[in-house]
Write a protein that holds these residues in place. Structure first.
Motif, PDB file in Angstrom:
ATOM      1  N   GLU A   7       0.839  -1.284  -0.016  1.00 27.98           N
ATOM      2  CA  GLU A   7       0.085  -0.027   0.127  1.00 27.98           C
ATOM      3  C   GLU A   7       0.773   1.171   0.087  1.00 27.98           C
ATOM      4  N   MET A   8       1.853   0.954   0.932  1.00 30.22           N
ATOM      5  CA  MET A   8       2.801   2.508   1.043  1.00 30.22           C
ATOM      6  C   MET A   8       3.324   2.913  -0.355  1.00 30.22           C
ATOM      7  N   LEU A   9       4.091   1.739  -0.909  1.00 31.74           N
ATOM      8  CA  LEU A   9       4.767   2.008  -2.065  1.00 31.74           C
ATOM      9  C   LEU A   9       3.805   2.437  -3.308  1.00 31.74           C
ATOM     10  N   VAL A  10       2.826   1.908  -3.507  1.00 24.76           N
ATOM     11  CA  VAL A  10       1.725   2.184  -4.424  1.00 24.76           C
ATOM     12  C   VAL A  10       1.032   3.597  -4.150  1.00 24.76           C
ATOM     13  N   LEU A  11       1.025   3.997  -2.772  1.00 26.37           N
ATOM     14  CA  LEU A  11       0.434   5.426  -2.584  1.00 26.37           C
ATOM     15  C   LEU A  11       1.815   6.333  -2.904  1.00 26.37           C
ATOM     16  N   ALA A  12       3.105   6.161  -2.530  1.00 18.87           N
ATOM     17  CA  ALA A  12       4.231   7.046  -2.896  1.00 18.87           C
ATOM     18  C   ALA A  12       4.339   7.116  -4.466  1.00 18.87           C
ATOM     19  N   ALA A  13       3.849   6.215  -5.254  1.00 15.81           N
ATOM     20  CA  ALA A  13       4.036   6.334  -6.676  1.00 15.81           C
ATOM     21  C   ALA A  13       2.794   6.555  -7.174  1.00 15.81           C
ATOM     22  N   ARG A  14       1.629   7.378  -6.682  1.00 17.75           N
ATOM     23  CA  ARG A  14       0.279   7.401  -7.292  1.00 17.75           C
ATOM     24  C   ARG A  14       0.124   8.598  -8.219  1.00 17.75           C
ATOM     25  N   GLU A  15       1.014   9.533  -8.071  1.00 18.37           N
ATOM     26  CA  GLU A  15       0.931  10.607  -9.474  1.00 18.37           C
ATOM     27  C   GLU A  15       1.452   9.927 -10.455  1.00 18.37           C
ATOM     28  N   THR A  16       2.466   8.999 -10.764  1.00 17.32           N
ATOM     29  CA  THR A  16       2.586   8.291 -11.744  1.00 17.32           C
ATOM     30  C   THR A  16       1.545   7.456 -12.385  1.00 17.32           C
ATOM     31  N   VAL A  17       0.960   6.775 -11.246  1.00 14.48           N
ATOM     32  CA  VAL A  17      -0.093   5.902 -11.338  1.00 14.48           C
ATOM     33  C   VAL A  17      -1.134   6.496 -12.207  1.00 14.48           C
ATOM     34  N   MET A  18      -1.776   7.884 -11.681  1.00 12.63           N
ATOM     35  CA  MET A  18      -2.754   8.316 -12.096  1.00 12.63           C
ATOM     36  C   MET A  18      -2.562   8.865 -13.514  1.00 12.63           C
ATOM     37  N   HIS A  19      -1.139   9.400 -13.759  1.00 10.24           N
ATOM     38  CA  HIS A  19      -0.840   9.915 -14.935  1.00 10.24           C
ATOM     39  C   HIS A  19      -0.843   8.768 -16.086  1.00 10.24           C
ATOM     40  N   SER A  20      -0.488   7.712 -15.636  1.00  6.63           N
ATOM     41  CA  SER A  20      -0.578   6.506 -16.707  1.00  6.63           C
ATOM     42  C   SER A  20      -1.971   5.993 -16.912  1.00  6.63           C
ATOM     43  N   LEU A  21      -2.925   6.202 -16.043  1.00  7.32           N
ATOM     44  CA  LEU A  21      -4.131   5.864 -16.144  1.00  7.32           C
ATOM     45  C   LEU A  21      -4.626   6.963 -17.119  1.00  7.32           C
ATOM     46  N   ILE A  22      -4.609   7.966 -17.028  1.00  6.17           N
ATOM     47  CA  ILE A  22      -4.998   9.100 -17.725  1.00  6.17           C
ATOM     48  C   ILE A  22      -4.586   8.917 -19.337  1.00  6.17           C
ATOM     49  N   CYS A  23      -3.516   8.468 -19.419  1.00  6.91           N
ATOM     50  CA  CYS A  23      -2.785   8.475 -20.738  1.00  6.91           C
ATOM     51  C   CYS A  23      -3.347   7.210 -21.452  1.00  6.91           C
ATOM     52  N   LEU A  24      -3.798   6.168 -21.029  1.00 10.25           N
ATOM     53  CA  LEU A  24      -4.291   5.159 -21.582  1.00 10.25           C
ATOM     54  C   LEU A  24      -5.593   5.475 -22.458  1.00 10.25           C
ATOM     55  N   THR A  25      -5.350   4.749 -23.737  1.00 11.56           N
ATOM     56  CA  THR A  25      -6.519   5.249 -24.882  1.00 11.56           C
ATOM     57  C   THR A  25      -7.322   4.183 -24.890  1.00 11.56           C
ATOM     58  N   GLN A  26      -6.843   3.019 -25.587  1.00 11.72           N
ATOM     59  CA  GLN A  26      -7.877   1.793 -26.038  1.00 11.72           C
ATOM     60  C   GLN A  26      -7.928   0.839 -24.620  1.00 11.72           C
TER      61      GLN A  26
END
Length: 772
Positions: free
Chosen positions: A646-665
């Motif tokens: 949980e902690m490491l995913v939360l620490a990387a959450r901004e990159t996670v959110m950016h990756s989700l936004i950039c996904l198209t198909q």
């Protein structure tokens, strides 16, 4: 049967600085050690009073630890033993305070002393990264030294089988033979291990800055992990009056009482830090804390303090809790990140972060050379929102910060006006106080952050560390378990049955706010094994094919309560390096495996974990295989099954959110995985200031969603943020501005479909609209 409540019994005043250690001796006496360079003996008088009968002096620096050594050949009356920041150990006559023993050998502060199981044996540990075994029956003999830790050794105890256990700031515990031969190294804690306690003939306990307690067998097997604290745990003590009972204390003024793995009571103190806790033979709890006071708590009504004393104590506790809502540097203390933020590496040398510890705030600076966060000092106050100026040395300033630069030294004043260049003010501060020039960027960024400058003066040539932006990490939790809401027992990929029964739908169960993490449990193990076996023969490129037995063992890692050996987990890590074209069944095993507490701790530890998470994020690239993208998201969702992931995913959450936004198909399965990931992030971050950024990500993804189950999960995430965000008005405005989502909310809220999933969407839409 009702559990007796613990109440205040006695308050022991006498020390002038922090009480760093308390211990029990014979006849219910209490020993205390303090930063005021003294130790004290407190003798019980009557039913509930204690009197300071002896003050032990002789150390030249803080007294950091204390213990009682039973009678032995050389000291037939026993010995009071203390360790100090002056690197020495002193032994005193219990009755008159005469120094009878001086031990020198440590090269840094002595932070732990404890008696061995054999008569005349004393154990000690130090910031010099060693522990030592002394024979005080022959004090001239050289101690046995235990060398091998990479940082301060905070605690040392002898287990019932004669093994020596040491706990270190390097996040590990080591088990030794008495001849200093290393038996094994225990990993699992994700931060500094602060204390140890012998729990039984076959087990011992450890506590850590990672807010967890672990139960270990004497041979080093982790038997269980207990959660209850939400901050650093400094001390642990076995309660002899309670079966399987123990007490813990830590940051944030908290003491917790346990029976087995269950936290049965929390005692709040009106302090920042409860440095030490010990239990008396009668079950009473003794604490030493940062306000220099020793307190005794009891469950025996005959030993309760008088009503007025208890009332005053409870009022003090309420005041200290209210202080968490105070502002420091324009930020509410309660909204600043906790120590978990320090798991995330810094982005540049000298980057600073404010970290909440109880009702206080500390400033940390990132060192690229050391690859770690170093504590600069305590941020003592300054509220830029207050009206008027503050006088300092005959001049008015917008701010006069107080910063502890050096332990034990008085705070240094840092004056600043908004019209000043923060770098010029920082340079003046460094010159005035003869500080290293390397502090310049740290101090300047500290000023910018705490003065909450919207823009820098025109003459400024620097940049601000974005404490309110990408480095602002505040994992939140609405439960007593720190960041660990219980995961769902259902597989959320099964559509309409993922959250509610039909009966629940008909009664309009409140879907928001959602308060627990979900995960992906369902799997076809045989299909995964068959695919792994097929791809195993194609790995090539230096990857040696695995035997069928090895493949079977790897697949078994996916069983929720599986037992495994380190070699098999190493194989899984190696398989994660397979070519991306054949990687997806390995990811499927991984997403199942990280549900297991022990595997989660090893996959997301501070050594392997950060690189592993970064690797997973590379797999979210839009040009990757859809199966890899979907299963990577499932791994990240299931990472929330335990605290390290949980902690490491939360620490990387901004990159996670950016990756989700950039996904198209996004196919339907990937949509469900993406929205499940956002839902877990929303549960964790809903009550934090940066929940607005997460809501924006949810809204953008909802605009792309076509699958109804995925849309429902995204809607639950959005509603959870809206219900609990401290920036609710801003979030409401953001939702309304997304006209497509807002219109659909209105449209769906008026429907009454027969389809179960659409019905959930309709009810959830109504609930979200009510929050708007």
């Amino acid at each position: 049967m009702a559990i007796p409540d613990y109440k205040l019994s006695a308050i022991l005043n006498g020390h002038s600085m922090d009480v760093r250690s308390v211990a029990a001796t014979k006849e219910f006496c209490i020993l205390s050690a303090s930063r005021d360079r003294t130790a004290k003996l407190w003798h019980p008088e009557g039913v509930k009073e204690f009197v300071n009968v002896i003050t032990y002096k002789g150390h030249r620096n803080f007294v950091s630890c204390i213990c009682w050594v039973p009678p032995c050949v050389s000291f037939p009356e026993g010995l009071v033993v203390t360790g100090s920041n002056d690197n020495t150990i002193l032994g005193y006559n219990l009755q008159d305070g005469t120094v009878l023993l001086t031990l020198e050998g440590h090269e840094n502060a002595v932070c732990s002393v404890s008696p061995g199981r054999d008569s005349g044996i004393l154990l000690s540990s130090s910031w010099d990264s060693t522990a030592k075994l002394w024979n005080i029956n022959n004090p001239q003999s050289s101690p046995i030294s235990f060398n091998g830790h990479q940082a301060a050794v905070w605690a040392v105890v002898e287990l019932c089988d004669g093994t020596i256990a040491t706990a270190s700031a390097d996040k590990s515990i080591k088990l030794w033979k008495k001849n200093h031969e290393l038996k094994t190294t225990l990993t699992g804690h994700t931060d500094c291990v602060r204390d140890l306690a012998v729990a039984s003939i076959e087990t011992f306990l450890s506590c850590s800055n990672d807010a967890s307690i672990k139960l270990w067998s004497n041979n080093g097997q982790c038997l269980n992990t207990f959660y209850g604290h939400s901050n650093y745990i400094y001390s642990i003590s076995i309660n002899p009056a309670v079966q399987n009972g123990f007490a813990t204390s830590g940051e944030g003024g908290s003491v917790r009482l346990w029976t087995g793995g269950d936290c049965i009571r929390e005692i709040r103190l009106p302090v920042q830090s409860v440095w030490s806790v010990t239990c008396l033979e009668n079950g009473d709890i003794v604490t030493g804390s940062s306000d220099g006071v020793i307190r005794v708590f009891t469950k025996d009504p005959a030993r309760f303090a008088d009503e007025e004393t208890i009332k005053n104590f409870e009022e003090e506790v309420e005041k200290i809790q209210a202080s968490s809502e105070q502002e420091i540097g324009g930020f509410k203390v309660s909204e600043l990140p906790g120590p978990e933020v320090l798991l995330e590496p810094g982005k540049s040398d000298g980057q600073t972060k404010l970290v909440r510890r109880g009702a206080a705030v500390k400033c940390y600076s990132w060192s690229v050379a050391e690859n770690t966060w170093n504590e600069i000092g305590d941020v003592m106050g300054a509220n830029p929102a207050s009206e008027g100026k503050t006088m300092y040395q005959g001049k008015e300033y917008d701010f006069v910060f107080s910063v502890d630069i050096k332990d034990g030294a008085p705070p240094i004043k840092l004056p600043y006006n908004k019209t000043e260049d923060p770098w010029a003010a920082a340079q003046a501060f460094i010159h005035r106080n003869d500080l290293p020039q390397g502090y310049l960027e740290q101090v300047a960024n500290f000023i910018i952050t705490n003065a909450k400058l919207d823009s820098l003066p025109a003459s400024s040539n620097g940049f601000a560390d974005p404490l309110t932006g990408e480095s602002r990490y505040v994992p939140g939790s609405g439960t007593a378990v720190p960041g660990l809401p219980p995961p769902s027992s259902r597989d959320p990929f099964t559509g309409s049955g993922a959250y509610v029964t039909q009966a629940a739908i008909s009664t309009e169960k409140p879907f928001v706010p959602h308060d627990s993490y979900i995960r992906f449990d369902q799997a076809n193990i045989k299909a995964i094994y068959d695919k792994l076996r097929e791809f195993n023969s194609k790995v090539g490129d230096g990857h040696n094919p695995l035997s069928d037995e090895q493949l079977q063992n790897v697949v078994k890692l996916g069983e929720l309560n599986s037992t495994h050996d380190p070699e098999t987990l190493t194989l899984l890590k190696k398989m994660l390096e397979w070519p991306k074209e054949i990687l997806f069944p390995v990811l499927d095993v991984t997403r199942l495996a990280v549900r297991n507490k022990q595997i989660n701790a090893q996959m997301f530890d501070t050594k392997y974990g950060p690189n592993f998470v970064q690797y997973l994020l590379t797999l979210l690239a839009p040009d990757n295989l859809p199966a890899n993208i979907m299963l990577t998201m499932r791994v990240l969702v299931n990472a929330f099954s335990d605290l390290p992931g949980e902690m490491l995913v939360l620490a990387a959450r901004e990159t996670v959110m950016h990756s989700l936004i950039c996904l198209t198909q996004l196919n339907n399965n990937t949509q469900v995985a993406a929205c499940s990931l956002l839902l877990n992030l929303s549960v964790a971050l809903a009550q934090q200031p940066d929940s607005v950024e997460l809501a924006e990500c949810v809204l953008q993804l909802l605009n792309k969603i076509t699958d109804n189950e995925a849309y429902f999960r995204g809607l639950v995430a959005l509603g959870t943020l809206l219900a609990e965000s401290p920036n609710k008005i801003q979030l409401q405005s953001k939702i309304v501005s997304h006209t497509q989502i807002h219109s659909r909310l209105k449209r769906d809220s008026t429907t009454n479909p027969s389809d179960a999933t659409l019905r959930k969407i309709s009810i959830c839409s109504q609930q979200v609209l009510r929050l708007l």
